[in-house]
Scaffold this motif. Structure first.
Motif, mmCIF file in Angstrom:
data_model
loop_
_atom_site.group_PDB
_atom_site.id
_atom_site.type_symbol
_atom_site.label_atom_id
_atom_site.label_comp_id
_atom_site.label_asym_id
_atom_site.label_seq_id
_atom_site.Cartn_x
_atom_site.Cartn_y
_atom_site.Cartn_z
ATOM 1 N N CYS A 75 80.112 30.472 -23.264
ATOM 2 C CA CYS A 75 79.902 29.215 -23.984
ATOM 3 C C CYS A 75 80.276 29.410 -25.455
ATOM 4 C CB CYS A 75 78.455 28.746 -23.847
ATOM 5 S SG CYS A 75 77.258 29.825 -24.660
ATOM 6 N N SER A 76 80.255 28.327 -26.220
ATOM 7 C CA SER A 76 80.646 28.409 -27.631
ATOM 8 C C SER A 76 79.752 29.365 -28.433
ATOM 9 C CB SER A 76 80.637 27.010 -28.262
ATOM 10 O OG SER A 76 80.982 27.074 -29.627
ATOM 11 N N PRO A 77 78.421 29.280 -28.332
ATOM 12 C CA PRO A 77 77.618 30.253 -29.080
ATOM 13 C C PRO A 77 77.910 31.700 -28.688
ATOM 14 C CG PRO A 77 76.247 28.415 -28.399
ATOM 15 C CD PRO A 77 77.567 28.251 -27.705
ATOM 16 N N CYS A 78 78.079 31.956 -27.394
ATOM 17 C CA CYS A 78 78.364 33.325 -26.958
ATOM 18 C C CYS A 78 79.702 33.813 -27.499
ATOM 19 C CB CYS A 78 78.353 33.413 -25.435
ATOM 20 S SG CYS A 78 76.701 33.406 -24.684
ATOM 21 N N LEU A 79 80.715 32.983 -27.418
ATOM 22 C CA LEU A 79 82.045 33.386 -27.857
ATOM 23 C C LEU A 79 82.134 33.523 -29.376
ATOM 24 C CD1 LEU A 79 84.301 31.269 -25.461
ATOM 25 C CD2 LEU A 79 83.832 33.728 -25.353
ATOM 26 N N SER A 80 81.249 32.844 -30.093
ATOM 27 C CA SER A 80 81.264 32.927 -31.553
ATOM 28 C C SER A 80 80.324 33.996 -32.080
ATOM 29 C CB SER A 80 80.903 31.570 -32.169
ATOM 30 O OG SER A 80 79.589 31.181 -31.801
ATOM 31 N N GLY A 81 79.751 34.800 -31.181
ATOM 32 C CA GLY A 81 78.912 35.902 -31.609
ATOM 33 C C GLY A 81 77.475 35.532 -31.890
ATOM 34 N N ARG A 82 77.018 34.418 -31.329
ATOM 35 C CA ARG A 82 75.623 34.011 -31.481
ATOM 36 C C ARG A 82 75.012 33.854 -30.096
ATOM 37 N NH1 ARG A 82 76.283 35.979 -35.520
ATOM 38 N NH2 ARG A 82 76.099 35.175 -37.645
ATOM 39 N N GLN A 83 75.079 34.930 -29.337
ATOM 40 C CA GLN A 83 74.677 34.893 -27.929
ATOM 41 C C GLN A 83 73.221 34.497 -27.734
ATOM 42 O OE1 GLN A 83 76.243 37.439 -29.481
ATOM 43 N NE2 GLN A 83 77.691 38.507 -28.136
ATOM 44 N N GLN A 84 72.396 34.716 -28.760
ATOM 45 C CA GLN A 84 70.977 34.357 -28.629
ATOM 46 C C GLN A 84 70.770 32.850 -28.530
ATOM 47 O OE1 GLN A 84 72.371 35.026 -31.508
ATOM 48 N NE2 GLN A 84 71.303 34.105 -33.237
ATOM 49 N N ARG A 85 71.814 32.080 -28.835
ATOM 50 C CA ARG A 85 71.718 30.618 -28.764
ATOM 51 C C ARG A 85 72.402 30.053 -27.528
ATOM 52 N NH1 ARG A 85 73.022 30.643 -35.046
ATOM 53 N NH2 ARG A 85 70.973 31.433 -35.709
ATOM 54 N N CYS A 86 72.721 30.917 -26.570
ATOM 55 C CA CYS A 86 73.303 30.472 -25.304
ATOM 56 C C CYS A 86 72.353 29.480 -24.639
ATOM 57 C CB CYS A 86 73.518 31.679 -24.386
ATOM 58 S SG CYS A 86 74.143 31.251 -22.741
ATOM 59 N N GLN A 87 72.871 28.317 -24.272
ATOM 60 C CA GLN A 87 72.029 27.259 -23.725
ATOM 61 C C GLN A 87 71.623 27.510 -22.276
ATOM 62 O OE1 GLN A 87 70.873 24.512 -25.813
ATOM 63 N NE2 GLN A 87 71.534 26.226 -27.083
ATOM 64 N N THR A 88 72.282 28.440 -21.620
ATOM 65 C CA THR A 88 71.906 28.763 -20.239
ATOM 66 C C THR A 88 71.384 30.196 -20.126
ATOM 67 O OG1 THR A 88 74.193 29.421 -19.708
ATOM 68 C CG2 THR A 88 73.569 27.124 -19.287
ATOM 69 N N GLY A 89 71.084 30.806 -21.259
ATOM 70 C CA GLY A 89 70.593 32.171 -21.261
ATOM 71 C C GLY A 89 69.172 32.277 -20.726
ATOM 72 N N THR A 90 68.738 33.497 -20.515
ATOM 73 C CA THR A 90 67.403 33.773 -19.993
ATOM 74 C C THR A 90 66.629 34.604 -20.995
ATOM 75 O OG1 THR A 90 68.257 33.818 -17.723
ATOM 76 C CG2 THR A 90 66.094 34.792 -18.086
ATOM 77 N N THR A 91 65.390 34.193 -21.260
ATOM 78 C CA THR A 91 64.544 35.012 -22.109
ATOM 79 C C THR A 91 64.034 36.203 -21.302
ATOM 80 O OG1 THR A 91 62.514 33.811 -21.565
ATOM 81 C CG2 THR A 91 63.812 32.995 -23.424
ATOM 82 N N THR A 92 63.690 37.259 -22.005
ATOM 83 C CA THR A 92 63.198 38.453 -21.332
ATOM 84 C C THR A 92 61.929 38.146 -20.548
ATOM 85 O OG1 THR A 92 64.179 39.826 -23.051
ATOM 86 C CG2 THR A 92 62.475 40.845 -21.706
ATOM 87 N N ILE A 93 61.034 37.355 -21.150
ATOM 88 C CA ILE A 93 59.809 36.969 -20.454
ATOM 89 C C ILE A 93 60.126 36.052 -19.272
ATOM 90 C CG2 ILE A 93 57.585 35.801 -20.696
ATOM 91 C CD1 ILE A 93 57.546 36.610 -23.603
#
Length: 346
Positions: free
Chosen positions: A109-127
Motif C-alpha cells: 500500500c502507499s504507506p508501506c511503499l513510502s516507508g511508513r509501514q506502521q500506518r498500513c491500513q490492513t496491518g496487524t498489531t502484535t496484540i
C-alpha cells in the motif's frame, strides 16, 4: 543423491504458552494456542522478555473498542529467532531481535511503499495476533528488528513502543539540536523523551506534576523543570519553545501550552487524550503554530533509534517481574508507582 539443504529452523513449536485475557477487563490466565505452520515471510521468536505498557491495559479493557478475545497482551518483545520462513534470508536462527506494536503489514500500500509501514491500513498489531506475554511469537520478518551490539537486552523491550513513540516525532517533525524542547509528563514515555532530547543537543524542559522528581529529571537530562499544575508557571513560558511533546493521556490547558510556543512552534501529542482537544484558532493563525500527533515508527526508524540509544547510553528505567506474575505487574502499573517501565521476563 545429493544432500538435503540444511533446515532454516531450530525446532518448530506446535503449541505456544501464553497469558491471556478471556474477556474485557479480565485478569490474565494461562492460555495455549497453535499458531499453525510458519508462513514464508514470518519468523518465530523465543521470547526472553516483554515490556508492559499502558496500551496493554487499554487493550485488555477494550478501551479502544478494537480488542478481540482471548487477548494475549505484550508488544515490547525481546527474543531470539528460532525459526524462519522460506522467504526470509536476512535473519537467522540464534539472532536477537525486538518487536513492537506492529507484527504484519501488506508491504504494497502507499504507506508501506513510502516507508511508513506502521500506518498500513490492513496491518496487524502484535496484540491483535497474540502478543508477547508468552514463550514464543510469530511476526512478519520486517517487524523483527535486529538488536545492535552493546544494547542491554533486559531493558531494551520498552524502546520498541515507549521509545519509538517519542523518538519518531523528532525525525518526522524535523527537531533541530538548537531547539528548545518541552516534554509534558515524565513517566514511561517522558523519561525517555528527556534523554533523547538531551542527547539530540536540545535545551530540555520537563513539565511534571511531581516536583519531587527534580533531582532525577536533572540526572536524566532536563535543563529546566516546570510544575505542570501551576498555570502561572506555564504562562511565564510564553513564546519560549520551538517544540512541545505531550505524553499524557489526560486533558490539559491546551491554549496555555500553545501560548508557550514560539511562532512556527509545534505541539505534538503521543498520548491518547480521551476528550477532544480544544485548540483555539488564533494562536495557530497568528504564529503558524502546528498541532499534530504521532504514532510509532517503521522498522528502519526503530533500528536508527536503537543505534542512537547505544551511542548515547540511553535506556529506560525498569522494574522486572517474572512472566508468571503478569497480573501483579499490571496492578503495579495501574497504581502509578512504577518507575518507569515494567518488563516481564521468561
Amino acid at each position: 543423491m545429493g544432500l538435503s539443504p540444511e533446515p532454516k529452523w531450530e525446532t518448530m513449536m506446535t503449541e505456544f504458552k501464553a497469558y491471556a485475557a478471556i474477556e474485557a477487563g479480565g485478569t490474565l490466565e494461562p492460555f495455549t494456542y497453535d499458531p499453525g505452520p510458519i508462513a514464508a515471510d514470518e519468523v518465530e521468536i523465543k521470547i526472553l522478555a516483554s515490556g508492559l505498557c499502558h496500551s496493554d491495559i487499554s487493550m485488555i479493557n477494550n478501551d479502544w473498542r478494537a480488542s478481540q478475545y482471548p487477548l494475549v497482551p505484550g508488544h515490547e518483545v525481546i527474543g531470539e529467532v528460532v525459526a524462519v520462513g522460506d522467504d526470509v534470508s536476512h535473519l537467522s536462527v540464534g539472532q536477537n531481535v525486538g518487536v513492537g506494536w506492529t507484527s504484519h503489514s501488506c508491504l504494497h500500500c502507499s504507506p508501506c511503499l513510502s516507508g511508513r509501514q506502521q500506518r498500513c491500513q490492513t496491518g496487524t498489531t502484535t496484540i491483535g495476533g497474540h502478543g508477547g506475554f508468552a514463550d514464543r511469537i510469530r511476526v512478519q520478518h520486517v517487524w523483527a528488528v535486529p538488536l545492535p551490539d552493546g544494547i542491554d537486552l533486559q531493558s531494551a523491550g520498552p524502546l520498541f513502543c515507549g521509545g519509538i513513540t517519542v523518538f519518531a516525532p523528532f525525525l518526522d517533525f524535523d527537531l533541530k539540536p538548537t531547539d528548545r524542547v518541552g516534554i509534558i509528563g515524565i513517566g514511561g514515555l517522558g523519561h525517555l523523551a528527556v534523554q533523547f532530547a538531551n542527547a539530540w543537543g536540545c535545551e530540555v524542559t520537563a513539565f511534571t506534576s511531581s516536583m519531587d522528581k527534580e533531582a532525577e529529571l536533572t540526572e536524566l537530562g532536563a535543563h529546566r523543570i516546570v510544575n505542570s499544575r501551576d498555570d502561572a508557571a506555564i504562562k511565564a513560558e510564553a513564546g519560549y519553545f520551538d517544540f512541545i511533546l505531550t505524553t499524557v493521556n489526560v486533558s490539559l490547558n491546551w491554549p496555555l501550552y500553545l501560548s508557550a510556543l514560539r511562532p512556527n512552534g509545534k505541539l505534538i501529542t503521543v498520548g491518547v487524550v480521551p476528550e477532544p482537544m480544544g485548540i483555539p484558532a488564533f494562536p495557530l493563525i497568528g504564529g503558524q503554530r502546528v498541532v499534530s500527533g504521532s504514532d510509532t515508527g517503521p522498522p528502519d526508524m526503530v533500528a536508527k533509534m536503537l543505534e542512537f540509544c547505544v551511542r548515547h547510553d540511553i535506556k529506560p528505567m525498569i522494574e522486572t517481574f517474572p512472566m508468571a506474575e503478569c497480573n501483579t505487574a499490571i496492578k503495579r502499573l495501574k497504581s502509578g508507582e512504577a518507575r518507569y517501565r515494567i518488563v516481564l521476563e521468561n
